[in-house]
Design a protein around this motif. Sequence first.
Motif, PDB file in Angstrom:
ATOM      1  N   LEU A  77       0.819  -1.208   0.000  1.00  0.00           N
ATOM      2  CA  LEU A  77       0.000   0.000   0.000  1.00  0.00           C
ATOM      3  C   LEU A  77       0.854   1.259   0.000  1.00  0.00           C
ATOM      4  CD1 LEU A  77      -2.982   1.030   0.308  1.00  0.00           C
ATOM      5  CD2 LEU A  77      -2.561   1.063   2.766  1.00  0.00           C
ATOM      6  N   ARG A 130      -5.817  -1.081  -2.359  1.00  0.00           N
ATOM      7  CA  ARG A 130      -5.912   0.379  -2.325  1.00  0.00           C
ATOM      8  C   ARG A 130      -7.337   0.838  -2.588  1.00  0.00           C
ATOM      9  NH1 ARG A 130      -0.754   0.232  -6.006  1.00  0.00           N
ATOM     10  NH2 ARG A 130       0.845  -0.113  -4.460  1.00  0.00           N
ATOM     11  N   GLY A 131      -7.938   0.335  -3.670  1.00  0.00           N
ATOM     12  CA  GLY A 131      -9.271   0.802  -4.032  1.00  0.00           C
ATOM     13  C   GLY A 131     -10.343   0.368  -3.051  1.00  0.00           C
ATOM     14  N   GLN A 132     -10.461  -0.946  -2.835  1.00  0.00           N
ATOM     15  CA  GLN A 132     -11.510  -1.434  -1.953  1.00  0.00           C
ATOM     16  C   GLN A 132     -11.248  -1.041  -0.502  1.00  0.00           C
ATOM     17  OE1 GLN A 132     -12.300  -5.723  -2.007  1.00  0.00           O
ATOM     18  NE2 GLN A 132     -14.463  -5.234  -2.209  1.00  0.00           N
ATOM     19  N   SER A 173      -9.959   1.778   0.434  1.00  0.00           N
ATOM     20  CA  SER A 173     -10.447   3.164   0.533  1.00  0.00           C
ATOM     21  C   SER A 173     -11.965   3.205   0.639  1.00  0.00           C
ATOM     22  CB  SER A 173      -9.981   3.968  -0.684  1.00  0.00           C
ATOM     23  OG  SER A 173      -8.571   3.994  -0.772  1.00  0.00           O
ATOM     24  N   LEU A 202     -13.033   2.231   4.233  1.00  0.00           N
ATOM     25  CA  LEU A 202     -12.787   3.292   5.210  1.00  0.00           C
ATOM     26  C   LEU A 202     -13.772   4.448   5.039  1.00  0.00           C
ATOM     27  CD1 LEU A 202      -8.879   3.437   5.284  1.00  0.00           C
ATOM     28  CD2 LEU A 202     -10.413   2.522   7.022  1.00  0.00           C
ATOM     29  N   ILE A 203     -14.039   4.832   3.802  1.00  0.00           N
ATOM     30  CA  ILE A 203     -14.974   5.930   3.560  1.00  0.00           C
ATOM     31  C   ILE A 203     -16.372   5.559   4.040  1.00  0.00           C
ATOM     32  CG2 ILE A 203     -16.134   7.264   1.746  1.00  0.00           C
ATOM     33  CD1 ILE A 203     -13.478   7.145   0.184  1.00  0.00           C
ATOM     34  N   LEU A 218     -18.214   5.582  -5.346  1.00  0.00           N
ATOM     35  CA  LEU A 218     -16.987   5.083  -4.733  1.00  0.00           C
ATOM     36  C   LEU A 218     -16.417   3.872  -5.460  1.00  0.00           C
ATOM     37  CD1 LEU A 218     -17.941   5.382  -0.942  1.00  0.00           C
ATOM     38  CD2 LEU A 218     -16.546   6.933  -2.296  1.00  0.00           C
ATOM     39  N   LEU A 236     -12.962   4.256  -7.449  1.00  0.00           N
ATOM     40  CA  LEU A 236     -11.790   3.797  -6.709  1.00  0.00           C
ATOM     41  C   LEU A 236     -11.392   2.359  -7.025  1.00  0.00           C
ATOM     42  CD1 LEU A 236     -12.579   5.346  -3.194  1.00  0.00           C
ATOM     43  CD2 LEU A 236     -11.042   6.226  -4.954  1.00  0.00           C
TER      44      LEU A 236
END
Length: 363
Positions: free
Chosen positions: A40, A207-209, A211, A214-215, A290, A294
């Motif tokens: 990451l 990285r994508g999932q 993010s 977390l969002i 999202l 992402l």
Amino acid sequence: MTLRNQVLIWIAFFVVLLLVLWIFRGILLPFVVGAALAYLLNPLVNHLQKWRFNRGWATAVVLLGVVAIILGLFFMLVPLVGQQVVGLVQRLPGYASDLQSLARRWAPELNAWLGPEQAARLEATLTDLLGRGVGLVGAISAEVLASGWSVISAIGFIVFTPVVAFYMLLDWESMVRGINNLLPVQQAEEIRDILAEIDSSMAGVIRGQGSVILILAVFYSTALTLAGLNFGLAIGLIGGLFSFVPFVGFAIGFVLSMGVAIVQFWPNWWLVAVIFAIYMIGQFLEGNILYPKLVGSSININPVWLMFALLAFGFLFGFVGLLLAVPLAAIGGVLVRYGVRKYKASTLYLGQDGGEGGDETPA
């Protein structure tokens, strides 16, 4: 080397890999988390190197910054979240009882609307579902407590994970070069293409999932807390963090939120509608903004296959298996698609004449 021998070698490699993971599953957690952190954070270290930092200083700066952020969030949020989670688990039987009482209050209206037989069947179904849900949460809580880390395990995880991440980040470029030098010369370009596809898929996973998760956790916990829902912070974090399992995170958060909201706010249906709207907005953001932005199509895994991978790896390797399931499923998806492409280019698929009017294509 024939295609058949290549396939057999790769199958043997993955069987040995799974066997090694199963044997060492009890000590893998810090290495898995450390490797994920290194993957990451590697782009940030590369970016600092462009600013004339050497690799060692860039690694130290990035890793220390991340550790400081994690520790700050840990000491700020864990006491509050832990208190809410414990309170929620303790209150779940009471919430289930309160919902049953409300259902009995609505029984005359339900009898008039559905008829006595259908209303009785609906009440029995709801009672059974509530009982199963409370029992499931209790069983999960008991399992977590029973399999909880000892102090030594927790200290080992906290100490070893940053160390593993540091040395993997420091040696990342040399590891990549070493793997590249080991590739068979004749198939090197083809393997590099597969590895590039795997890298894209892994970037979408980690990285994508990551993010997206977390969002969603921040959105649900903040929105539910601002709406005044009891245990809103814990419910939002639980729903957001479980959203890596298709539909499961949303289902857990939605059911818990709506159950607590009905008991807490009844008969004020406007506030119940606000909680409902929060989850509808969250689903819209996840599905339309999202996830496409992402993650996109980089993972390209069927949700059924993803759920099977989570259950299978969780059963075989425990918590470490849950962490490994999605990345390994993404890698498996890339290799399966590659195998399908090779099969469709082979004489086994096209026939000895290479298909209609086509030239013979070697396997």
